[in-house]
Motif scaffolding. Structure first.
Motif: not given
Length: 781
Positions: A238-255
């Protein structure tokens, strides 16, 4: 080949079935604090904590990067730069241009240059600040105007056209021109960007990421680490909200977390502080739009020439498709006659802007509503009458968009008329006009605006989904699908769909975390398509198992298939019944497979970008909202008095969740057009980077009277149980508030002037509009 049972006729009602207002599957955990997010997960022994060193300049060459003090800081275990990346450095989601870490040059203030890993979160943050970074600064492009002047674009312009717009405008009796500045918006999710990477055997990696697109995270982590995708597993409960901000831009921090974990052999967590999250991750695109529109004396549009200029930031990200969607929705609910729409994708030295609820759609819709207001003031009519005059209609061929898709199943006129009556629009309009005539300082405004929003990813290959269902021998059911849960109730709706197919209680169905090793190659949970795609995929998986069970029961008990029913936790077998659990055990003992995948792809959609024509949307979701405001013309402050919303959801899968989505979307749309202002200084530094300087709507910003109703009519298209998407379309209802504020200000000039009021309409901007409108009214006598 046997045909599948018809879900519309065989589904029986049970506890929590599709169509009922079942509570969100994690509601009690959200309230009690028991819900587990990435940062709540138990960490393996020896976990490291990563943080970035960010660029202090918006543009320039890196002259010096001294990381010695960082390496010597207390608790530091590793410091990595772009040179330490074994695989791909560029992690651009669609087009190249987004380095994992800056190398040689920087392109926005806040761009990550290096990553430090330490034994504690605070140690990593403190160490990251110790680097000596010197940059030979170059002139930074901060605004859309800067980019247009420099002809700086992340992608080439694109146009859509129907007929000869220039001739239609030239021949029109009335020609109006205007421009509109539309502010961006911070996602302000409650849970910030966070990832936890745990090394596995054979160079593998387990990644827990707060991401709307686990499959993309999997792909990019694999490319950065230079390993096959099958060695990377991404898990997202689950996410505590995304709204599109975690569609592509979550990848950098995971990488980055995975890079540290790979280099050190230790688990690594990366979590951004709010101020850095806001400065270093993208937002809703600000836009600068221009229009020229020709109309007749009644206000009927003859032709329109529209240009939308998206503020994309330093890299493409999803901007090509976002600006496309702004172009698609520049008509909103209106037939534009002969029309030309042009979209520019402006490159600036700011963070790369990204997806946000509605994608680019709101920036087109808001322009269409601005044009309706301007036309109404010019021809001296009620704005609602001008809106109704220009609606798409099946009469006279006025049902084809500027991208050549026919608007089918059009309910706009009926829906608007229903809201016009239920909101008592005409009587309130008369009362407000009279009030304004006798109130020199306080002015009321009223607006009723529609929305027509296309549903589907405009990138065709994303319109697919998969699911996996297991039935265990005790009758319990486990479901996994490719969509992600960010509070919107997707898992609840999918569980309801599966429970209804098998006639069991929803308590017997568990939807598990989204995982790339269960359902591969998934699309992002975005474009309002989560339930449309994943609900259908889960239903198809359920129907496959169900057909096996029906075939088994028919053979085992010697029954006609019509005598076999699933309802109320039981299986009816002719004259006898058996609990679903007993029947599952019996099927297992007779070697019937109780597991199946399901797959779905959206039909009918296509778009030829070269010809700028096609059917990019499977269907349209529609709605309307009526907003009333009270404006203090001495201060520019305003109060939202009443909002009435009527929204089209097709056959609702869960009315309570759908109404909640509409209310939440409206509140977020309200913030976008009123209070949420992003401010950068001339150096490219985001000044509104925390909750003290960036204002999202609070409870007291919502209206005292807030009425939301569902326009429930089955979707004529073959969607999941004939429902319609509900995530993004209601966001546009907030635009009615901006139109109502303009209406109140216009009363200062007896509704003859259409105020220049750009969004967000902060009190300062409203006051400027008040003064300008008064001055214009006086000049015109």
């Amino acid at each position: 080949m046997r045909s599948m049972p018809n879900s519309q006729t065989t589904v029986q009602q049970a506890k929590g079935h599709a169509g009922s207002s079942t509570k969100h599957e994690s509601a009690h955990k959200h309230v009690s604090g028991e819900a587990i997010y990435v940062d709540d997960m138990p960490e393996p022994a020896g976990t490291l904590y990563a943080y970035c060193g960010f660029s202090p300049k918006a543009r320039g060459k890196i002259n010096k990067l001294d990381l010695g003090p960082v390496r010597q800081a207390e608790g530091v275990v590793a410091v990595l730069t772009a040179d330490d990346v074994p695989g791909h450095l560029d992690i651009g989601a669609v087009f190249p241009g987004e380095p994992l870490l800056a190398q040689g040059e920087v392109e926005f203030l806040g761009q990550p240059i290096f990553v430090v890993a330490a034994t504690s979160y605070n140690a990593a943050r403190r160490a990251a600040r110790l680097a000596e970074i010197k940059i030979d600064s170059e002139r930074a492009l901060i605004t859309v105007a800067d980019a247009l002047e420099a002809e700086s674009f992340v992608r080439p312009p694109h146009s859509q056209q129907r007929g000869d717009a220039a001739k239609a405008i030239k021949d029109a009796p009335i020609v109006l021109e205007g421009e509109q500045f539309i502010g961006g918006q911070e996602h302000f999710y409650l849970e910030g960007q966070v990832s936890l990477a745990i090394p596995a055997e054979d160079r593998g990696m387990m990644v827990y990421s707060s991401s709307q697109h686990p499959a993309e995270v999997q792909k990019l982590v694999a490319e950065v680490l230079d390993v096959p995708m099958n060695l990377i597993t991404v898990d997202m409960r689950r996410m505590g909200g995304g709204f599109g901000g975690k569609e592509t831009q979550a990848a950098q921090w995971a990488c980055l977390a995975a890079l540290v974990a790979s280099k050190t052999g230790r688990a690594c967590k990366m979590r951004l502080a709010r101020s850095d999250d806001m400065s270093s991750t993208g937002k809703r695109h600000p836009f600068y739009n221009q229009f020229t529109v020709g109309v007749d004396e009644e206000g009927l549009i003859q032709g329109a020439d529209i240009t939308v200029n998206g503020h994309c930031g330093y890299a493409p990200d999803l901007s090509d498709a976002i600006v496309d969607r702004a172009m698609f929705h520049s008509d909103n609910a209106y037939y534009l006659g002969n029309a030309k729409i042009t979209g520019n994708r402006c490159k600036t030295n700011t963070v790369s802007n990204t997806a946000y609820r509605g994608f680019g759609g709101p920036k087109g819709v808001i322009l269409a509503e601005r044009m309706m207001d301007d036309i109404a003031r010019r021809v001296g009519k009620d704005p609602l009458d001008v809106r109704k005059l220009n609606l798409y209609t099946d009469e006279g061929g006025r049902n084809v968009t500027h991208y050549h898709q026919t608007v089918e199943h059009n309910i706009l006129e009926e829906l608007i008329e229903q809201l016009e009556e239920s909101s008592n629009y005409r009587a309130r309009r008369a009362a407000i006009t009279e009030f304004n005539q006798h109130s020199p300082i306080m002015k009321k405004g009223l607006a009723l605006t529609p929305v027509k929003f296309g549903i589907s990813f405009t990138v065709q290959h994303l319109n697919q989904a998969g699911a996996l269902i297991h039935i265990y021998t005790d009758g319990s059911i486990q479901v996994n699908h490719g969509g992600t849960e960010m509070g919107q109730g997707l898992h609840t709706k999918v569980a309801q769909i599966v429970a209804a197919e098998f006639g069991v209680d929803i308590d017997d169905v568990l939807v598990t975390a989204t995982r790339t090793d269960k359902v591969p190659n998934t699309s992002p949970t975005a474009a309002s398509s989560g339930t449309d795609l994943n609900g259908k995929a889960a239903q198809n998986a359920a129907l496959t198992i169900k057909q096996r069970l029906i075939d088994f029961a028919s053979e085992h008990f010697g029954l006609a298939t019509s005598a076999i029913k699933f309802a109320d936790g039981e299986v009816q077998l002719g004259a006898q019944t058996m609990s679903f659990a007993e029947f599952s055990q019996l099927a297992y003992m007779n070697r019937v497979s109780l597991s199946s995948t399901g797959y779905y792809k959206t039909p009918k959609i296509h778009y030829d970008r070269e010809k700028a024509a096609g059917r990019p949307f499977f269907y349209f979701a529609m709605g309307a909202s009526c907003a009333e405001v009270l404006v203090d013309t001495l201060t520019g402050e305003y109060q939202l008095s009443q909002v009435d919303i009527l929204h089209d959801v097709g056959t609702s899968l869960n009315p309570a969740i759908d109404i909640g989505q509409i209310e939440g979307a409206f509140a977020q749309g309200l913030g976008w057009v009123t209070t949420e202002e992003l401010v950068w200084n001339n150096e490219g530094r985001l000044l509104t980077n925390n909750g003290a300087t960036y204002k999202i709507p609070a409870v007291n910003d919502l209206p005292e009277k807030f009425n939301v109703e569902l326009f429930e009519r089955a979707n004529p298209e073959d969607t999941i149980l004939n429902s319609k998407a509900v995530g993004e379309p209601p966001f546009m209802h907030g635009i009615a508030v901006l139109c109502a504020i303009r209406d109140a200000v216009s009363s200062l000039a007896d509704y003859r002037v259409s105020p220049e009021l750009h969004s967000p309409a902060t009190p300062e901007k409203v006051l400027w509009a008040v003064n300008a409108t008064r001055a214009q009214a006086q000049a015109e006598g």
